[in-house]
Design an enzyme around this catalytic site. Sequence first.
Site, PDB file in Angstrom:
ATOM      1  N   ASP A 134       0.818  -1.210   0.000  1.00 25.31           N
ATOM      2  CA  ASP A 134       0.000   0.000   0.000  1.00 25.31           C
ATOM      3  C   ASP A 134       0.855   1.264   0.000  1.00 25.31           C
ATOM      4  O   ASP A 134       1.921   1.301   0.609  1.00 25.31           O
ATOM      5  CB  ASP A 134      -0.901  -0.014   1.243  1.00 25.31           C
ATOM      6  N   ASN A 191     -10.130  -2.300  -6.742  1.00 24.28           N
ATOM      7  CA  ASN A 191      -9.316  -1.465  -7.629  1.00 24.28           C
ATOM      8  C   ASN A 191      -9.893  -1.324  -9.025  1.00 24.28           C
ATOM      9  O   ASN A 191      -9.501  -0.416  -9.780  1.00 24.28           O
ATOM     10  CB  ASN A 191      -7.886  -2.016  -7.734  1.00 24.28           C
TER      11      ASN A 191
END
Length: 253
Positions: A33, A81
Amino acid sequence: MNLRDLVYGLYARRVEGRLDHAQVPKHIGVILDGNRRWAKASGGTAAEGHQAGADKISELLGWCAETDVEVVTLWMLSTDNFDRPEEELRPLLGIIENTVRNLAADGRWRVHHVGTMDLLPARTQSVLKEAEQSTLGVDGILVNVAVGYGGRQEIADAVRSLLNEHAAKGTTFEELAEIVDTEMIASHLYTRGQPDPDLVIRTSGEQRLSGFMLWQSAHSEYYFCEVFWPAFRKVDFLRALRDYAARHRRYGA
């Protein structure tokens, strides 16, 4: 080499020297991340951030090999995503494809895809399948590439697979209800046959799983690191292992 690099190198060696390899986790899950935030802070584009994050993966696997880790799961693309703009998603998929090809070509890693293939473009599916097939005989770290992965989706897919298997056998719903248990469901997960992750690392300072390996991480230890993924260093990795070794895992006992 400047003074800062010298001090960092000495500190990393000190941490590594004190690491007990008998206490190293066998399976590490990593939530990669912070690529976009790293790029923004550096004045770059999202694609540049994703590429920098992809470049970091080979370093991580090298550190894992040095410390006797056996399985690594890398969350590279979540089902959420796919809601990102096309102009970001398209280059990101290309970066993932190149990364997976490079992992397979390296010769040290056994690549395994975890995720839902149906959500991915045909080209990405082909790259993942070829990488997995070409590394089947590799005797090295098992690298799970989580692409198009979501924890809830995995559990739903496992239950669907279980139902289809028993429907083909002629098992009635009543009979299945009597025999179904956690081990049966686990045998249909994307990671079936693998040990559950001992340690889950998330970079960028976020302190949540966001759906990562919901089933498998029931007894995992978590390590949240402030640094963005592209800036993740060996000393950050070693600190995570040191922190893990200092904990006492009770598994609910």
